[in-house]
Design a protein around this motif. Sequence first.
Motif, PDB file in Angstrom:
ATOM      1  N   PRO A   1       0.823  -1.213   0.000  1.00 43.28           N
ATOM      2  CA  PRO A   1       0.000   0.000   0.000  1.00 43.28           C
ATOM      3  C   PRO A   1       0.854   1.258   0.000  1.00 43.28           C
ATOM      4  CG  PRO A   1      -0.054  -1.066   2.151  1.00 43.28           C
ATOM      5  CD  PRO A   1       0.749  -1.953   1.262  1.00 43.28           C
ATOM      6  N   VAL A   2       0.551   2.187  -0.901  1.00 45.39           N
ATOM      7  CA  VAL A   2       1.247   3.469  -0.965  1.00 45.39           C
ATOM      8  C   VAL A   2       0.282   4.587  -0.580  1.00 45.39           C
ATOM      9  CG1 VAL A   2       2.289   5.117  -2.566  1.00 45.39           C
ATOM     10  CG2 VAL A   2       2.998   2.737  -2.618  1.00 45.39           C
ATOM     11  N   LEU A   3      -1.012   4.394  -0.872  1.00 40.73           N
ATOM     12  CA  LEU A   3      -2.057   5.317  -0.405  1.00 40.73           C
ATOM     13  C   LEU A   3      -3.119   4.492   0.308  1.00 40.73           C
ATOM     14  CD1 LEU A   3      -2.566   7.493  -3.635  1.00 40.73           C
ATOM     15  CD2 LEU A   3      -1.235   8.103  -1.603  1.00 40.73           C
TER      16      LEU A   3
ATOM     17  N   ASN B   1       9.190  13.161   1.612  1.00 41.99           N
ATOM     18  CA  ASN B   1       9.528  12.394   0.420  1.00 41.99           C
ATOM     19  C   ASN B   1       8.991  10.977   0.556  1.00 41.99           C
ATOM     20  OD1 ASN B   1      12.631  14.065   0.658  1.00 41.99           O
ATOM     21  ND2 ASN B   1      11.117  14.434  -0.931  1.00 41.99           N
ATOM     22  N   GLY B   2       8.224  10.550  -0.444  1.00 42.37           N
ATOM     23  CA  GLY B   2       7.679   9.198  -0.406  1.00 42.37           C
ATOM     24  C   GLY B   2       6.340   9.109   0.314  1.00 42.37           C
ATOM     25  N   ALA B   3       5.777  10.246   0.715  1.00 44.88           N
ATOM     26  CA  ALA B   3       4.496  10.226   1.445  1.00 44.88           C
ATOM     27  C   ALA B   3       3.337   9.809   0.539  1.00 44.88           C
ATOM     28  CB  ALA B   3       4.217  11.599   2.049  1.00 44.88           C
TER      29      ALA B   3
ATOM     30  N   GLY C   1      10.585  11.255  -6.136  1.00 48.96           N
ATOM     31  CA  GLY C   1      11.567  12.222  -6.626  1.00 48.96           C
ATOM     32  C   GLY C   1      12.634  12.572  -5.601  1.00 48.96           C
ATOM     33  N   GLY C   2      12.216  12.886  -4.402  1.00 47.22           N
ATOM     34  CA  GLY C   2      13.159  13.295  -3.367  1.00 47.22           C
ATOM     35  C   GLY C   2      14.093  12.167  -2.971  1.00 47.22           C
ATOM     36  N   ASN C   3      13.589  10.938  -2.996  1.00 48.26           N
ATOM     37  CA  ASN C   3      14.442   9.803  -2.639  1.00 48.26           C
ATOM     38  C   ASN C   3      15.453   9.493  -3.736  1.00 48.26           C
ATOM     39  OD1 ASN C   3      13.728   8.775   0.094  1.00 48.26           O
ATOM     40  ND2 ASN C   3      11.686   8.875  -0.801  1.00 48.26           N
TER      41      ASN C   3
HETATM   42  N1  LIG Z   1       5.627   2.484  -9.968  1.00 50.10           N
HETATM   43  C1  LIG Z   1       5.913   2.255  -8.684  1.00 50.10           C
HETATM   44  N2  LIG Z   1       6.191   1.002  -8.244  1.00 50.10           N
HETATM   45  C2  LIG Z   1       6.469   0.784  -6.939  1.00 50.10           C
HETATM   46  N3  LIG Z   1       6.486   1.730  -5.985  1.00 50.10           N
HETATM   47  C3  LIG Z   1       6.227   2.997  -6.362  1.00 50.10           C
HETATM   48  C4  LIG Z   1       5.928   3.322  -7.726  1.00 50.10           C
HETATM   49  N4  LIG Z   1       5.704   4.650  -7.789  1.00 50.10           N
HETATM   50  C5  LIG Z   1       5.841   5.122  -6.537  1.00 50.10           C
HETATM   51  N5  LIG Z   1       6.156   4.124  -5.677  1.00 50.10           N
HETATM   52  C6  LIG Z   1       6.376   4.271  -4.236  1.00 50.10           C
HETATM   53  O1  LIG Z   1       5.310   4.990  -3.671  1.00 50.10           O
HETATM   54  C7  LIG Z   1       5.742   5.802  -2.580  1.00 50.10           C
HETATM   55  C8  LIG Z   1       5.197   7.192  -2.754  1.00 50.10           C
HETATM   56  O2  LIG Z   1       5.875   7.818  -3.821  1.00 50.10           O
HETATM   57  P1  LIG Z   1       5.487   9.262  -4.366  1.00 50.10           P
HETATM   58  O3  LIG Z   1       6.281   9.465  -5.596  1.00 50.10           O
HETATM   59  O4  LIG Z   1       4.010   9.371  -4.457  1.00 50.10           O
HETATM   60  O5  LIG Z   1       6.017  10.194  -3.173  1.00 50.10           O
HETATM   61  P2  LIG Z   1       5.997  11.794  -3.063  1.00 50.10           P
HETATM   62  O6  LIG Z   1       5.165  12.126  -1.866  1.00 50.10           O
HETATM   63  O7  LIG Z   1       5.609  12.397  -4.347  1.00 50.10           O
HETATM   64  O8  LIG Z   1       7.529  12.093  -2.689  1.00 50.10           O
HETATM   65  P3  LIG Z   1       8.559  13.249  -3.214  1.00 50.10           P
HETATM   66  O9  LIG Z   1       8.363  14.411  -2.290  1.00 50.10           O
HETATM   67  O10 LIG Z   1       9.915  12.650  -2.965  1.00 50.10           O
HETATM   68  O11 LIG Z   1       8.297  13.535  -4.644  1.00 50.10           O
HETATM   69  C9  LIG Z   1       7.261   5.721  -2.586  1.00 50.10           C
HETATM   70  O12 LIG Z   1       7.672   4.883  -1.549  1.00 50.10           O
HETATM   71  C10 LIG Z   1       7.598   5.144  -3.933  1.00 50.10           C
HETATM   72  O13 LIG Z   1       8.777   4.383  -3.885  1.00 50.10           O
END
Ligand SMILES: Nc1ncnc2c1ncn2[C@@H]1O[C@H](COP(=O)(O)OP(=O)(O)OP(=O)(O)O)[C@@H](O)[C@H]1O
Length: 507
Positions: free
Chosen positions: A23-25, A44-46, A410-412
């Motif tokens: 889960p990412v969201l 970053n990664g939220a 992006g930040g990571n």
């Molecule tokens: N295509 C993908 N496959 C697997 N994991 C992913 C994919 N895209 C994003 N993630 C993961 O989802 C999480 C959220 O990433 P996201 O890019 O939405 O973060 P963010 O809040 O935009 O961060 P940032 O401020 O660094 O841009 C991260 O842990 C990322 O590694």
Amino acid sequence: MSSAHVQPVLELTGIDKQFAGNPVLRGVQLRLYPGEIHALMGQNGAGKSTLIKVLTGVLESSGGQMQLGGKTIRPQSPLEAQKLGISTVYQEVNLCPNLSVAENVFAGRYPRCGLAQGYRIDWAAVQRRARELLARIGLDIDVTRLLSTYPVAVQQLVAIARALGVESKVLILDEPTSSLDEDEVQKLFEVLRRLRGEGLAILFVSHFLNQVYAVSDRITVLRNGEWVGEWMVADLPPQALISAMLGREFAVHTATTAPQRMFSADALLLETKGLAQSGHLQPVDLHIHAGEVLGLAGLLGAGRTELARLLFGLEVADRGSLQINGDTVLLANPVDAVRHGIALCPEERKTDGIVAELSVRENIALALQARLGLRRFLSVPEQTALAEKFVALLGIKTASVETPIGLLSGGNQQKAVIARWLATDPRLLILDEPTRGIDVAAKQEIMDEILRLASDGMAVLFISSEMGEVVRVSDRIAVLRDRSKVGELPGGSSEENVYKLIAAGHV
Ligand SMILES: Nc1ncnc2c1ncn2[C@@H]1O[C@H](COP(=O)(O)OP(=O)(O)OP(=O)(O)O)[C@@H](O)[C@H]1O
Ligand SMILES: [Mg+2]
């Protein structure tokens, strides 16, 4: 504005997104009101970019509801989202620098003329309509010129003009300011305020807290893929915002920490005398001691990146000399520079930085391998150990070191680029806007780590458009203007004095 009587134009509820079961969201919500600028905040990664991609049909959600103007929507592509009135500029802007401005505005959807309007592209109409769209955001430029001939800020505005249709109700900008200087940010904000006045709901992501407070009306915070809350800006002071993002208290350094140390002549590491490249940099005299942090200040185009590129062998000087530890050296290419213990963390991670298909491990090991040369190959276990050390040290959020780096937020990705150069254990680390796109807490932790390495003897050349940061961390500040050095100031000087030197050539 009061939201009591106004309905949100866009409302998301219970949004879930998983990647391969992770889960990412989780149950995320978001409400955008007409005529507001809304900041989407989180570490970053939220999950900020992922939420934007789900909302605009780049990614399919794993669950949840989206309503636009009270109607349920489920866009399957960015084009469909755009037709519904949701215009988006993604974090990695995809424009074509080698096409004209007008072509960039219309790429893929040119006005046509002739038989049933399908016959041939009507270039006169393309140019006229491009001019009209650009005028809407206050940009009056020659649309027949190549996009690459304009500064990044203008390119950013062209991306917005491209995204905006006549029917747009929502404009989404994922880190639009990360490559702009302060004046350019102000211009962008003027455009956003004008669009807000026309009733658009604008969602934007930024890691610059001062920008968030300067321009937004409302803030939504995500943490670890979950919704934390929504506030009117006035109800969420910066310290409370940071706590909401981190889920803990965090004190941001504001006071100057630069110790203003003195360095003896025998600690001199690098010295340039009249180093120049015609057309790019006027002769520059510069010296850096081991353990010293030298800030490089100046506006965009002042010559800071050009100087960094000369010191890293990406460009070759045609005049002047460069000495390292008293020996005159010629840096014909970056491999020479790396062998002399110089590292450059570049500002453009997408073009100069990451190799998207390679793993986090390979990306981090890359520069150290170059430094060791062909005689000494790093084994996979050695690379793994190296990568894992830096993943922990810089808090890089990744499932494993074998994950392709392109899948990181992006930040990571940017943190991994910094790790790559720290891993070479350089004698001189050149940082060109190293923390752009890195969240406020991680930024401070990374700078603290760099200062710690400097106190152990690493020299640092620090380039940043965030003047407060330059003044805070530098022992000494060299100021560039119009591609030449105009003077130096001690670390801890006021920002105002640095700006005076930039503007007038004297304080
Ligand atoms: N295509 C993908 N496959 C697997 N994991 C992913 C994919 N895209 C994003 N993630 C993961 O989802 C999480 C959220 O990433 P996201 O890019 O939405 O973060 P963010 O809040 O935009 O961060 P940032 O401020 O660094 O841009 C991260 O842990 C990322 O590694
Ligand atoms: Mg992002």
